[in-house]
Design an enzyme around this catalytic site. Structure first.
Site, PDB file in Angstrom:
ATOM      1  N   HIS A  18     -38.626  -5.880 -60.249  1.00 44.18           N
ATOM      2  CA  HIS A  18     -37.981  -4.566 -60.133  1.00 44.18           C
ATOM      3  C   HIS A  18     -37.831  -4.182 -58.659  1.00 44.18           C
ATOM      4  CE1 HIS A  18     -37.379  -0.313 -61.645  1.00 44.18           C
ATOM      5  NE2 HIS A  18     -37.662  -0.096 -60.373  1.00 44.18           N
ATOM      6  N   GLU A  19     -38.907  -4.320 -57.903  1.00 42.06           N
ATOM      7  CA  GLU A  19     -38.871  -3.935 -56.487  1.00 42.06           C
ATOM      8  C   GLU A  19     -38.021  -4.900 -55.659  1.00 42.06           C
ATOM      9  OE1 GLU A  19     -39.753  -1.034 -56.082  1.00 42.06           O
ATOM     10  OE2 GLU A  19     -41.043  -0.770 -57.829  1.00 42.06           O
TER      11      GLU A  19
END
Length: 186
Positions: free
Chosen positions: A86-87
């Site tokens: 996600h990051e």
């Protein structure tokens, strides 16, 4: 993110073992690292931090410092890898697009893309971990729910209604954008 000094000098910030991005990481992590590198970025032990977090979150991205992983909020390795993916999608977006980080609509698009592409909304994660027992539209509802929660947590967001409006406004274009993937990773 927390203050700049706290982020970089916290006593419990440390190196995360295995940042060689070798075969022990899921293919999505290796793929995203390669695509961040193609855009001139580098994700490594110097800009991926693992620490205890006070906030109820699993991670964060700051274009100046890198990726933050919140060690005290992870349930298992899969959760770590979903959060890292996600990051890393945020990092890729930052390098690829002209993101205005104070703009809620840009934030909404980034959150939609990250939740959509990272694997965090796949059926098994929703069904077994979050208790979401729907079979139809489960993925889309998860992406929307998580994007609204993330946008509403930003300091410039005044209400859940404002976050919902921002997500709704950009939903059609951002939920269809799978770059750098050919399709949604499940």
């Amino acid at each position: 993110m927390d203050s700049d000094e706290e982020k970089l000098t916290a006593a419990d910030t440390g190196y995360v073992p295995g940042w060689d991005f070798g075969s022990r990481w899921r293919p999505i992590i290796r793929f995203l690292r390669e695509h961040v590198q193609k855009l001139g970025g580098d994700l490594n032990k110097d800009n991926i931090y693992c620490r205890r977090c006070d906030a109820d979150r699993s991670g964060g991205f700051d274009q100046r410092f890198g990726i933050d992983l919140c060690a005290n909020h992870f349930r298992n390795r899969g959760h770590v890898e979903d959060t890292l993916a996600h990051e890393m999608i945020h990092a890729w977006d930052h390098l690829r697009f002209k993101v205005r980080h104070g703009d809620l609509w840009h934030a909404a698009c980034m959150e939609i893309r990250a939740s959509n592409l990272s694997g965090e909304c796949r059926f098994t994660r929703e069904f077994f971990t979050r208790g979401q027992r729907k079979f139809t539209q489960q993925h889309q509802e998860c992406v929307r729910r998580r994007a609204i929660l993330s946008v509403s947590a930003r300091p410039q967001c005044e209400s859940i209604e404002q976050a919902t409006k921002a997500v709704d406004d950009v939903w059609n274009s951002c939920s269809r954008d799978t770059r750098p993937f050919d399709e949604i990773y499940r």
